[in-house]
Design a protein around this motif. Structure first.
Motif, PDB file in Angstrom:
ATOM      1  N   LEU A  61      18.695 -16.406  23.044  1.00  0.00           N
ATOM      2  CA  LEU A  61      17.254 -16.431  23.322  1.00  0.00           C
ATOM      3  C   LEU A  61      16.942 -17.236  24.582  1.00  0.00           C
ATOM      4  O   LEU A  61      15.785 -17.572  24.837  1.00  0.00           O
ATOM      5  CB  LEU A  61      16.490 -17.001  22.123  1.00  0.00           C
ATOM      6  N   GLU A  64       7.883 -10.530  19.940  1.00  0.00           N
ATOM      7  CA  GLU A  64       7.240 -11.679  20.576  1.00  0.00           C
ATOM      8  C   GLU A  64       7.489 -12.960  19.783  1.00  0.00           C
ATOM      9  O   GLU A  64       7.660 -14.028  20.353  1.00  0.00           O
ATOM     10  CB  GLU A  64       5.725 -11.441  20.687  1.00  0.00           C
ATOM     11  N   ASN A  65       7.507 -12.825  18.456  1.00  0.00           N
ATOM     12  CA  ASN A  65       7.726 -13.989  17.596  1.00  0.00           C
ATOM     13  C   ASN A  65       9.200 -14.271  17.368  1.00  0.00           C
ATOM     14  O   ASN A  65       9.564 -15.084  16.524  1.00  0.00           O
ATOM     15  CB  ASN A  65       7.025 -13.790  16.251  1.00  0.00           C
ATOM     16  N   LEU A  66      10.052 -13.580  18.110  1.00  0.00           N
ATOM     17  CA  LEU A  66      11.498 -13.810  18.053  1.00  0.00           C
ATOM     18  C   LEU A  66      12.085 -13.643  16.662  1.00  0.00           C
ATOM     19  O   LEU A  66      13.005 -14.375  16.285  1.00  0.00           O
ATOM     20  CB  LEU A  66      11.857 -15.197  18.614  1.00  0.00           C
ATOM     21  N   ARG A 104      14.624 -12.518  14.444  1.00  0.00           N
ATOM     22  CA  ARG A 104      15.975 -12.330  14.980  1.00  0.00           C
ATOM     23  C   ARG A 104      16.503 -10.912  14.794  1.00  0.00           C
ATOM     24  O   ARG A 104      17.593 -10.598  15.267  1.00  0.00           O
ATOM     25  CB  ARG A 104      16.934 -13.312  14.326  1.00  0.00           C
ATOM     26  N   GLY A 142      11.582 -10.441  23.760  1.00  0.00           N
ATOM     27  CA  GLY A 142      10.552 -11.452  23.523  1.00  0.00           C
ATOM     28  C   GLY A 142      10.882 -12.771  24.203  1.00  0.00           C
ATOM     29  O   GLY A 142      10.016 -13.402  24.817  1.00  0.00           O
ATOM     30  N   SER A 143      12.148 -13.166  24.109  1.00  0.00           N
ATOM     31  CA  SER A 143      12.549 -14.453  24.695  1.00  0.00           C
ATOM     32  C   SER A 143      12.457 -14.421  26.214  1.00  0.00           C
ATOM     33  O   SER A 143      12.333 -15.454  26.853  1.00  0.00           O
ATOM     34  CB  SER A 143      13.971 -14.824  24.261  1.00  0.00           C
ATOM     35  N   ARG A 182       5.955 -14.628  10.958  1.00  0.00           N
ATOM     36  CA  ARG A 182       6.650 -15.879  10.625  1.00  0.00           C
ATOM     37  C   ARG A 182       5.740 -16.792   9.810  1.00  0.00           C
ATOM     38  O   ARG A 182       5.679 -18.001  10.047  1.00  0.00           O
ATOM     39  CB  ARG A 182       7.116 -16.598  11.896  1.00  0.00           C
ATOM     40  N   ASP A 194       8.928 -17.174   7.921  1.00  0.00           N
ATOM     41  CA  ASP A 194       9.570 -17.872   9.040  1.00  0.00           C
ATOM     42  C   ASP A 194      11.071 -17.991   8.801  1.00  0.00           C
ATOM     43  O   ASP A 194      11.880 -17.803   9.718  1.00  0.00           O
ATOM     44  CB  ASP A 194       8.925 -19.251   9.188  1.00  0.00           C
ATOM     45  N   GLU A 211      14.735 -15.334  10.233  1.00  0.00           N
ATOM     46  CA  GLU A 211      15.944 -15.865  10.853  1.00  0.00           C
ATOM     47  C   GLU A 211      17.215 -15.133  10.415  1.00  0.00           C
ATOM     48  O   GLU A 211      18.289 -15.379  10.958  1.00  0.00           O
ATOM     49  CB  GLU A 211      16.080 -17.363  10.552  1.00  0.00           C
TER      50      GLU A 211
END
Lengths: 626, 626
Positions: free
Chosen positions: B55, B170-172, B174, B196-197, B394, B399, B403
């Protein structure tokens, strides 16, 4: 019940959901984890795991003050910030001066926990018990000086403390720092990159509340005597006049100063050019003190030829981007330091990385083709300044250098001997070959190679801990008890960092006993020096457990960099090399960490036996009882 | 000289410096790495190391087309995207349909390499030989459907192909995917989080150029015969009528379908509710084909009761968020699938993660307190939809779920048996207990557990490779040669993915020999089926070396998930478990990879002996010769 030193209040800010909430903690919790890095370690250990990407939303960023900031104590104008380090992948922590510590405390919070990630640029405005996430789109891209000015204006209060990142943090330079009011810097471990990854430009804090003090009269009495002593100490006067630059010349002499990527023995003329008295005279230095400090080691350069709006270079900087690159051009060092300040880049790490690059260039492993024509020649101030720009912008080879020493070595495996680091973090400007007491600080600090965790060099210099049995100095080239001292000083410095207290006062005659007396007056506790050490030991141990959970293998990571196993031929530390394996073994034995792994008995003794069971599934505000 | 199939041109875009440049490659390079994932593997291997944060700016994101896209070939409407995976930390790759492949090729480029990280939201507009980085601030936060519409309007061309991310990327998250024109998805490995990153909202591509074809007459002749055969194949008709949903009922019968986190044996009524013919009738399904495809397996739902603007659920989705959670509520599955599409989340990974969460809930390891009151009960369509929202945003436990499985297990160690994954990526909906040929695909794909790398299930179903010695089907419960077949089919599928060719045509009677004939007509080469396999083998081997460089220990990672070592008691695969260790051993022997480590002789044979020496210090456009 908390009688003084704390609000018992933590602010929780989730940038993903833009939720802001408050949590509490009780006296048992406070006495166990104290504040600063201790508090941060406790909170971060709960949810950050091996799988947490340090640059992902899952990383938890904590700014924490300590009990001292309740009471206008000189030496307590500091703050801690911590998170999983994007540089090392292990425990990340930085401690710094500036105004954020006192302002955050006076705003009514002992700490701020920042989770998640905003998808747009924001800053956090904390003011007298209230907090707000605000848009920072217009500030993104600004350097730290411009951002600081703009933010003070945006909140309409020139006294607001601004902790912000510049382009280094925004560009996720893995050793980006955080600037506090342009003269204090959360330097190590890339905490600025964590802010960048969260799209968090700044924390702006302001407070007018007065935190409780348990026994104000007692504090007055205790503090008066200590302050008088500190004012009279020779170190106070030296630090006030010259700041840390005063150390350059003497450390060139005793061999502590890194020169030419730790491979040169002497640099007398160079040290004279960048050290004092020339430093002070040429730059027309003035003091620039943290709140309530009587020393004021930060420097304001007033000679219009050099003038910058940020703090002048300090000892670590003069060592790492000066002598370690053989740059004796003071103007270039001042310029590069200022660039690091405005771009928010850690000067220690940059010095370690550039020394690696300069040596690769010397050996033909990096050529002008790789550097857009910049000759990375030892002593070149021009190369230093140009490469600082490239790193901040991740331009050309700067993109690789911005990733840190391990990433560099991954690209050029044969350059491994040029990377002077432990756990992926560059060694600070304190050569353990010159002071064997620095061995543990260099190779077995929980945040990677360090200058602030441990610093048992202090013992060799006569700053002792008679309250807990360190009653005599042992010669710097004598390995006796250096592992033991490494362990004890590590515990004590983490106690101090958790207070949050400035280490320099230790050299101005302020003892562990004094610190405990102040703490007890503020909190109404009856902490003894032995308990103080135990608090520090607990914090260090938690950080070690954190690192083990991240996958660290101590025997592979706590290793002396090859370069520092080769003795100097001449100079103040000629022929000396610390027996680091033996020192490390003694250190681990002292800690009751066989091969770096804390024993179960030790965990139970420190009250950490059940910590693992407390893992939370969601990172949310909570009320801590302990 | 490149005679056809390629422009020999790669576009390099550095988002940090906003520099755009072009590089070239020659015929030797093209014939060695082919295109698609092969080309991407070669480029990414140069600079991405163990230290590269997936990321962070150092990750290299490659979109690559193949030689087939030169010539309007049915089955070639695909594209590959690759980078270091933020989900696994290993090789990350996704292959998908949509319009990006053909449009990118017609825009004059064989591939786009994206490096660095913009600090503000941008999109990349590639149009007939030109490329431009454009501001996307106004688009950030939009879902994929809205962003796609806005971007087509922004570039003023409805025919432009849009590959974009929604809030999941956008919110990463994974395992965020990338949406191609709302019906093709680069699903696996979190390529959307990499976008996104980098603050890259989208690639928008449009081209009207005609790539060269070496022998157009020959191509016409060869292709005509193949197309006729494909059109007549039964699989073509089934896929055209029902799409992949057709497989649900039969796979429930033969035991391939995952049910209740792979722990249930039968689900007859459920399969009937979400599978065909009900699926087709109830949703009033229409075809939604990739460019030039004669099957059109993607589905458009036209029943106004359900209508969505994105492609309907496909087999993997029906299996992973349907049967694997025992959700037989078709409306809920359609809704969750649509949310995944607009938020850009991989449905396979989400299904694996939610199955873990549902099982934790059943066992009391997750409670309503953790889920904001949502009951994660098997079969709950409501829980499925609500948790999809939570993951994308998330929010709360979302959240953690965002991951991925390994992060989840880190938080609840005793839940390890519920995580059905290899290398950190959830297994796709093909149970190796039902088809032993899926063993290698499940546990030893280079991108983590997979459904597309290898797929030796094909051999068990009679889709053979007589050109290279796979001349007979071996029963699905017979372990004979399954390691060998796993290796060969892996080579061949990576050859196909590099073309970039659609695997479904293999089931419509198009053979490896046919593919090679088409390739030779387009390029003017004389590739044999044996060379084709060698090309695939080279690509797989490079990916394995990449993974080893990332720190992978094959013996620890290529392991059958515990759940899949327990035989079903009933159903179509009752009592069966593949002897995975023996199959893995045979696979490694076939590859000449002792314990997963390619031998030096193998590297030399594949022309990869000197690859390590080629590591670049800066990621910049370059001219490849090989």
């Amino acid at each position: 019940m908390l009688k003084g030193g704390y609000w018992g209040k933590i602010l929780w800010v989730d940038l993903s959901s833009e939720k802001i909430s408050e949590g509490t903690f009780d006296e048992g919790f406070a006495r166990k984890y104290l504040g600063g890095v201790g508090l941060a370690t406790r909170i971060i250990s709960e949810t950050v795991t091996k799988n947490t990407n340090p640059l992902g939303p899952g990383n938890v960023l904590v700014f924490a003050t300590g009990p001292y900031q309740a009471a206008n104590i000189a030496s307590a104008g500091r703050c801690a910030v911590a998170a999983k380090s994007p540089l090392t992948g292990y425990w990340g922590e930085a401690n710094a001066g500036g105004h954020i510590g006192p302002e955050l405390k006076r705003a009514g919070f002992d700490a701020v926990v920042i989770t998640g990630r905003s998808t747009k640029a924001v800053y956090l405005w904390i003011n007298d018990g209230k907090a707000e996430i605000r848009d920072a789109s217009a500030l993104w891209g600004l350097d730290a000086v411009k951002a600081t000015a703009a933010l003070k204006e945006a909140v309409g209060d020139a006294k607001a403390a601004v902790s912000c990142i510049g382009p280094g943090g925004e560009n996720l330079v893995r050793y980006a720092c955080i600037a506090n009011d342009n003269h204090g810097y959360f330097g190590r471990g890339g905490m600025g990159a964590v802010m960048g990854s969260k799209n968090l430009k700044a924390l702006v804090t302001r407070g007018t509340l007065k935190p409780p003090v348990a026994d104000a009269d007692k504090l007055k009495e205790v503090y008066k005597a200590i302050l008088t002593r500190a004012k009279e100490a020779p170190f106070t006067a030296v630090n006030a006049e010259h700041g840390q630059a005063a150390a350059v010349v003497s450390r060139e002499e005793n061999g502590l100063l890194p020169m030419k990527n730790w491979a040169q023995d002497n640099w007398v003329d160079g040290a004279a050019k960048i050290g004092t008295p020339r430093f002070t005279e040429e730059l027309q230095i003035k003091k620039w003190a943290c709140p309530a400090c009587i020393m004021g080691c930060h420097r304001k350069i007033t000679n219009p030829k050099y003038i910058t709006e940020t703090g002048g270079p300090e000892y670590e900087t003069l060592g790492m981007i000066g002598s370690n690159l053989l740059v004796d051009d003071l103007a270039a060092v001042v310029k590069a330091n200022d660039l690091c300040n405005i771009y928010t880049i850690d000067t220690i790490e940059l010095g370690g990385v550039l020394a690696w690059a300069f040596e690769c260039y010397e050996k033909g492993l990096i050529t002008k083709e790789d550097t857009d024509g910049v000759a990375l020649e030892w002593g070149s101030g021009e190369a230093l300044v140009k490469m600082t720009e490239k790193v901040a912008r991740r331009e050309g080879i700067g993109d690789l250098l911005a990733e840190g020493l391990r990433a560099c070595v991954d690209r050029i495996p044969e350059s491994k001997p040029f990377a002077v680091e432990s756990m992926g973090q560059a060694a600070g400007a304190h050569d353990p070959r010159a002071f064997f007491g620095q061995t543990i600080t260099t190779i077995a600090s929980t945040r990677g190679s360090c200058h602030l965790h441990g610093f048992a060099e202090a013992m060799e210099l006569g700053a002792l801990l008679p309250e807990i049995g360190i009653t005599e100095a042992i010669d710097r080239f004598d390995a006796t008890k250096k592992g033991y001292a490494g362990a004890i000083y590590q515990d004590v410095t983490q106690f101090w960092n958790s207070l949050t207290w400035c280490l320099f006062y230790f050299f101005s005659g302020v003892s562990l006993g004094d610190e405990v007396d102040i703490l007890n007056a503020i909190t109404g506790w009856d902490v003894t020096p032995a308990e103080a050490q135990k608090i520090g030991e607990r914090i260090v141990c938690m950080q070690q457990v954190f690192n083990l959970n991240m996958g660290m293998v101590p025997e592979k990571e706590n290793v002396m960099p090859e370069r520092l196993t080769i003795p100097h031929k001449e100079g103040g530390a000629a022929g000396q090399v610390p027996p680091w394996q033996a020192i490390l073994k003694e250190y681990w034995e002292t800690k009751d960490w066989a091969n770096g792994i804390p024993s179960k008995a030790k965990l139970v003794e420190l009250g950490l036996g059940s910590l693992e069971a407390k893992k939370a599934l969601c990172v949310v505000a909570r009320d801590y009882k302990d």
